[in-house]
Scaffold this motif. Structure first.
Motif, PDB file in Angstrom:
ATOM      1  N   GLY A 215       0.830  -1.204   0.000  1.00 31.02           N
ATOM      2  CA  GLY A 215       0.000   0.000   0.000  1.00 31.02           C
ATOM      3  C   GLY A 215       0.861   1.249   0.000  1.00 31.02           C
ATOM      4  N   GLU A 216       0.777   1.999  -1.079  1.00 26.82           N
ATOM      5  CA  GLU A 216       1.581   3.217  -1.180  1.00 26.82           C
ATOM      6  C   GLU A 216       0.834   4.399  -0.558  1.00 26.82           C
ATOM      7  OE1 GLU A 216       0.253   4.424  -5.714  1.00 26.82           O
ATOM      8  OE2 GLU A 216       1.848   2.946  -5.409  1.00 26.82           O
ATOM      9  N   LEU A 217       1.592   5.447  -0.238  1.00 26.68           N
ATOM     10  CA  LEU A 217       1.026   6.685   0.299  1.00 26.68           C
ATOM     11  C   LEU A 217       1.643   7.864  -0.426  1.00 26.68           C
ATOM     12  CD1 LEU A 217       1.411   6.040   4.152  1.00 26.68           C
ATOM     13  CD2 LEU A 217      -0.761   6.060   2.905  1.00 26.68           C
ATOM     14  N   ASP A 218       0.835   8.890  -0.729  1.00 26.57           N
ATOM     15  CA  ASP A 218       1.430  10.166  -1.086  1.00 26.57           C
ATOM     16  C   ASP A 218       1.259  11.086   0.116  1.00 26.57           C
ATOM     17  OD1 ASP A 218      -1.136  11.301  -1.123  1.00 26.57           O
ATOM     18  OD2 ASP A 218      -1.318  11.133  -3.297  1.00 26.57           O
ATOM     19  N   VAL A 219       1.824  12.276   0.050  1.00 26.00           N
ATOM     20  CA  VAL A 219       1.829  13.147   1.217  1.00 26.00           C
ATOM     21  C   VAL A 219       0.413  13.528   1.649  1.00 26.00           C
ATOM     22  CG1 VAL A 219       2.112  15.274  -0.148  1.00 26.00           C
ATOM     23  CG2 VAL A 219       2.898  15.206   2.218  1.00 26.00           C
ATOM     24  N   ARG A 220      -0.506  13.640   0.714  1.00 24.87           N
ATOM     25  CA  ARG A 220      -1.874  14.009   1.075  1.00 24.87           C
ATOM     26  C   ARG A 220      -2.597  12.859   1.783  1.00 24.87           C
ATOM     27  NH1 ARG A 220      -3.700  18.760  -1.689  1.00 24.87           N
ATOM     28  NH2 ARG A 220      -2.139  19.508  -3.171  1.00 24.87           N
TER      29      ARG A 220
END
Length: 280
Positions: A215-220
């Motif tokens: 599961g990836e995350l971006d800053v938002r």
């Protein structure tokens, strides 16, 4: 009983890895500069790993089934370690980083996209120096070499303050500074990377391997796990804001037998730990 040497391992996930190995019945020797004591039940040797002769004296008369190098940041450090541990170990595991993929296209990155040909001129960037350190160790033939390319580590005891940065800004109603279109990245829970490194130390594979929770995350999306955030763009962007997709493919680790967790399963708990520490 396996006998392992850990260079560094005095704090955060490195210390947890040492404790994991000890609790599994492994005889562990920790080498550091003496700034922190080793966990109970672990042999402690004091030496500066940048001082080749001091490091050689510290391990004189000793040999190990494997060495885990937690604090190898430059090709010079890698070269010193290769010389000192020649004939002393059959396996050398270096803790590396997702930053070795910085500036490359084609995410999610597989391990083979990084050129590990030793370079003549030094790269002063963090990721570049780590790449060159990997290349130095991969080029030698005295022991089997593996590098663990860790995703960004998140945990309540993170001494870098990167996640706390978001907790504080969101709590104070301050805008989070991000890129205009921030890309996703790979992350891993602090106890999970400790388990992965302990597993890698006792395994027999060689070469680089990516380590990240599913599961990836971006800053938002990272901020959304903390609270309602306001955003602004600017040159001084917050940690974990990236201009490009910065994710890793973990298929190799999975095929070797390691089962990763899901980011969503542990991120809320980490946020609460950091929030509690920030309020203390």
């Amino acid at each position: 009983m396996s006998e392992l040497c850990v260079i560094g391992g005095s704090r955060y996930f490195g210390r947890r890895m040492v404790e994991n190995l000890r609790d599994q019945g492994t005889a562990v020797t920790v080498i550091n500069r003496g700034s922190a004591p080793a966990p109970e039940g672990v042999t402690h040797l004091v030496a500066d790993r940048d001082d080749e002769e001091a490091l050689r004296r510290a391990v004189a008369g000793r040999s190990f089934d494997a060495v885990v190098d937690q604090i190898c940041y430059t090709p010079r450090q890698a070269a010193i370690a290769a010389r000192v541990f020649e004939g002393r170990t059959a396996r050398y595991v270096m803790t590396s980083t997702i930053e070795v993929y910085a500036g490359l296209d084609g995410a999610p990155f597989t391990e083979g996209v990084v050129d590990l040909t030793p370079q003549g001129s030094p790269d002063e960037s963090y990721g570049g120096a780590k790449r060159q350190a990997e290349a130095v160790l991969a080029a030698q033939r005295d022991f089997g070499f593996a590098s663990v390319r860790s995703g960004h580590v998140l945990g309540g005891a993170d001494f870098t303050g990167r996640l706390e940065h978001y907790v504080r800004r969101i709590a104070e109603g301050l805008p989070v500074i991000v890129h205009e279109n921030p890309g996703p990245s790979s992350f891993i829970h602090e106890p999970e990377i400790a388990r992965f490194l302990a597993w890698a130390a006792l395994a027999d594979f060689t070469g680089p391997v990516n380590a990240a929770s599913h599961g990836e995350l971006d800053v938002r999306s990272l901020c959304a796990a903390i609270g309602e955030a306001r955003y602004a763009t600017g040159e001084e962007v917050s940690p974990y804001s990236f201009e490009w997709a910065f994710t890793m493919d973990t298929s190799r680790a999975t095929s070797l037998g390691f089962a990763f967790s899901q980011v969503g399963d542990w991120l809320p708990g980490v946020v609460e730990e950091v929030r509690a520490c920030a309020a203390a």
